[in-house]
Write a protein that holds these residues in place. Sequence first.
Motif, PDB file in Angstrom:
ATOM      1  N   MET A  45      37.699  64.210 -35.088  1.00 27.39           N
ATOM      2  CA  MET A  45      38.469  64.541 -33.919  1.00 27.39           C
ATOM      3  C   MET A  45      39.070  63.269 -33.357  1.00 27.39           C
ATOM      4  N   LYS A  46      40.366  63.232 -33.201  1.00 24.73           N
ATOM      5  CA  LYS A  46      41.052  62.071 -32.658  1.00 24.73           C
ATOM      6  C   LYS A  46      41.100  62.166 -31.139  1.00 24.73           C
ATOM      7  N   LEU A  47      40.833  61.040 -30.466  1.00 26.06           N
ATOM      8  CA  LEU A  47      40.867  61.026 -29.015  1.00 26.06           C
ATOM      9  C   LEU A  47      42.306  61.054 -28.521  1.00 26.06           C
ATOM     10  N   GLY A  48      42.541  61.831 -27.474  1.00 28.25           N
ATOM     11  CA  GLY A  48      43.839  61.843 -26.827  1.00 28.25           C
ATOM     12  C   GLY A  48      43.959  60.649 -25.895  1.00 28.25           C
ATOM     13  N   PRO A  49      45.117  60.468 -25.264  1.00 26.09           N
ATOM     14  CA  PRO A  49      45.330  59.310 -24.385  1.00 26.09           C
ATOM     15  C   PRO A  49      44.332  59.239 -23.223  1.00 26.09           C
ATOM     16  N   GLU A  50      44.029  60.379 -22.604  1.00 25.54           N
ATOM     17  CA  GLU A  50      43.095  60.378 -21.472  1.00 25.54           C
ATOM     18  C   GLU A  50      41.683  59.993 -21.924  1.00 25.54           C
ATOM     19  N   GLN A  51      41.233  60.562 -23.033  1.00 24.55           N
ATOM     20  CA  GLN A  51      39.899  60.254 -23.552  1.00 24.55           C
ATOM     21  C   GLN A  51      39.816  58.802 -24.011  1.00 24.55           C
ATOM     22  N   SER A  52      40.863  58.327 -24.653  1.00 29.28           N
ATOM     23  CA  SER A  52      40.884  56.947 -25.136  1.00 29.28           C
ATOM     24  C   SER A  52      40.839  55.954 -23.967  1.00 29.28           C
ATOM     25  N   ALA A  53      41.596  56.230 -22.914  1.00 28.78           N
ATOM     26  CA  ALA A  53      41.602  55.354 -21.743  1.00 28.78           C
ATOM     27  C   ALA A  53      40.236  55.338 -21.066  1.00 28.78           C
ATOM     28  N   TRP A  54      39.580  56.490 -20.967  1.00 26.67           N
ATOM     29  CA  TRP A  54      38.248  56.583 -20.360  1.00 26.67           C
ATOM     30  C   TRP A  54      37.233  55.796 -21.193  1.00 26.67           C
ATOM     31  N   ASN A  55      37.286  55.966 -22.495  1.00 28.15           N
ATOM     32  CA  ASN A  55      36.403  55.230 -23.389  1.00 28.15           C
ATOM     33  C   ASN A  55      36.626  53.726 -23.238  1.00 28.15           C
ATOM     34  N   ASP A  56      37.882  53.295 -23.222  1.00 28.91           N
ATOM     35  CA  ASP A  56      38.201  51.867 -23.079  1.00 28.91           C
ATOM     36  C   ASP A  56      37.720  51.316 -21.744  1.00 28.91           C
ATOM     37  N   ARG A  57      37.876  52.090 -20.676  1.00 30.80           N
ATOM     38  CA  ARG A  57      37.453  51.632 -19.353  1.00 30.80           C
ATOM     39  C   ARG A  57      35.952  51.378 -19.307  1.00 30.80           C
ATOM     40  N   VAL A  58      35.182  52.329 -19.807  1.00 28.20           N
ATOM     41  CA  VAL A  58      33.718  52.184 -19.797  1.00 28.20           C
ATOM     42  C   VAL A  58      33.288  51.042 -20.724  1.00 28.20           C
ATOM     43  N   THR A  59      33.847  50.998 -21.913  1.00 29.65           N
ATOM     44  CA  THR A  59      33.474  49.957 -22.880  1.00 29.65           C
ATOM     45  C   THR A  59      33.808  48.569 -22.347  1.00 29.65           C
ATOM     46  N   THR A  60      34.989  48.401 -21.776  1.00 31.88           N
ATOM     47  CA  THR A  60      35.398  47.097 -21.242  1.00 31.88           C
ATOM     48  C   THR A  60      34.475  46.654 -20.117  1.00 31.88           C
ATOM     49  N   GLN A  61      34.180  47.560 -19.188  1.00 30.78           N
ATOM     50  CA  GLN A  61      33.297  47.207 -18.071  1.00 30.78           C
ATOM     51  C   GLN A  61      31.894  46.880 -18.568  1.00 30.78           C
ATOM     52  N   ALA A  62      31.391  47.659 -19.502  1.00 33.40           N
ATOM     53  CA  ALA A  62      30.053  47.395 -20.038  1.00 33.40           C
ATOM     54  C   ALA A  62      29.995  46.011 -20.682  1.00 33.40           C
ATOM     55  N   ARG A  63      30.988  45.672 -21.462  1.00 31.60           N
ATOM     56  CA  ARG A  63      31.004  44.349 -22.117  1.00 31.60           C
ATOM     57  C   ARG A  63      31.092  43.222 -21.092  1.00 31.60           C
ATOM     58  N   LYS A  64      31.855  43.407 -20.024  1.00 31.33           N
ATOM     59  CA  LYS A  64      31.941  42.401 -18.957  1.00 31.33           C
ATOM     60  C   LYS A  64      30.583  42.166 -18.316  1.00 31.33           C
ATOM     61  N   LEU A  65      29.752  43.207 -18.299  1.00 31.89           N
ATOM     62  CA  LEU A  65      28.432  43.115 -17.681  1.00 31.89           C
ATOM     63  C   LEU A  65      27.330  42.754 -18.682  1.00 31.89           C
ATOM     64  N   GLY A  66      27.728  42.362 -19.893  1.00 33.88           N
ATOM     65  CA  GLY A  66      26.752  41.859 -20.856  1.00 33.88           C
ATOM     66  C   GLY A  66      26.187  42.873 -21.826  1.00 33.88           C
ATOM     67  N   TRP A  67      26.733  44.057 -21.869  1.00 36.75           N
ATOM     68  CA  TRP A  67      26.267  45.074 -22.798  1.00 36.75           C
ATOM     69  C   TRP A  67      26.950  44.906 -24.144  1.00 36.75           C
ATOM     70  N   THR A  68      26.242  45.211 -25.194  1.00 39.47           N
ATOM     71  CA  THR A  68      26.848  45.355 -26.517  1.00 39.47           C
ATOM     72  C   THR A  68      27.153  46.840 -26.669  1.00 39.47           C
ATOM     73  N   ALA A  69      28.386  47.146 -27.046  1.00 37.05           N
ATOM     74  CA  ALA A  69      28.818  48.544 -27.129  1.00 37.05           C
ATOM     75  C   ALA A  69      29.061  48.937 -28.577  1.00 37.05           C
ATOM     76  N   TYR A  70      28.449  50.025 -28.970  1.00 37.83           N
ATOM     77  CA  TYR A  70      28.657  50.609 -30.296  1.00 37.83           C
ATOM     78  C   TYR A  70      29.313  51.969 -30.098  1.00 37.83           C
ATOM     79  N   GLY A  71      30.504  52.140 -30.642  1.00 42.86           N
ATOM     80  CA  GLY A  71      31.209  53.407 -30.504  1.00 42.86           C
ATOM     81  C   GLY A  71      31.381  54.066 -31.851  1.00 42.86           C
ATOM     82  N   GLN A  72      31.857  55.292 -31.806  1.00 45.18           N
ATOM     83  CA  GLN A  72      32.117  56.020 -33.047  1.00 45.18           C
ATOM     84  C   GLN A  72      33.372  55.458 -33.706  1.00 45.18           C
ATOM     85  N   THR A  73      33.361  55.475 -35.012  1.00 47.45           N
ATOM     86  CA  THR A  73      34.589  55.140 -35.728  1.00 47.45           C
ATOM     87  C   THR A  73      35.390  56.423 -35.880  1.00 47.45           C
TER      88      THR A  73
END
Length: 99
Positions: free
Chosen positions: A1-29
Motif C-alpha cells: 500500500m502506497k502512502l498518500g500525501p497526507e499519510q506521508s506528511a504525517w509519517n515524516d512529521r513524527v519521524t523528524t521530531q522523533a529523530r530530533k529528540l534522539g530516537w532511532t526510527a525504523y519504518g516500513q519499506t
Amino acid sequence: MKLGPEQSAWNDRVTTQARKLGWTAYGQTAANTRTADPSLILVRGPRILVVWLRTGRRRPDRQPPVERFPGAEVHVWYPDDWPRVLGTLVTTQADNVHG
C-alpha cells in the motif's frame, strides 16, 4: 500500500521530531507496507515504541492489532494527537503503555 500525501506528511512529521529528540526510527519499506504492521518502531535507550500512524476518522472497527506486541509500549497516533505525541517522545520512561 502506497502512502498518500497526507499519510506521508504525517509519517515524516513524527519521524523528524522523533529523530530530533534522539530516537532511532525504523519504518516500513514501500515493498513491505502492510496496514496491520506498525508504521514506526522508535528506539531510544531501553525504551521501544511500536507506533501506528493513522489519518482520517478514528474508527473502533479499524484499530491495529496492538495485542501482537504484549508488554510493549504501543501507540496509535492521529494528527490531532500531536500534543500527546510530543509528550510521549520527550518523556524518559514508559509512563503510558497502550496509549
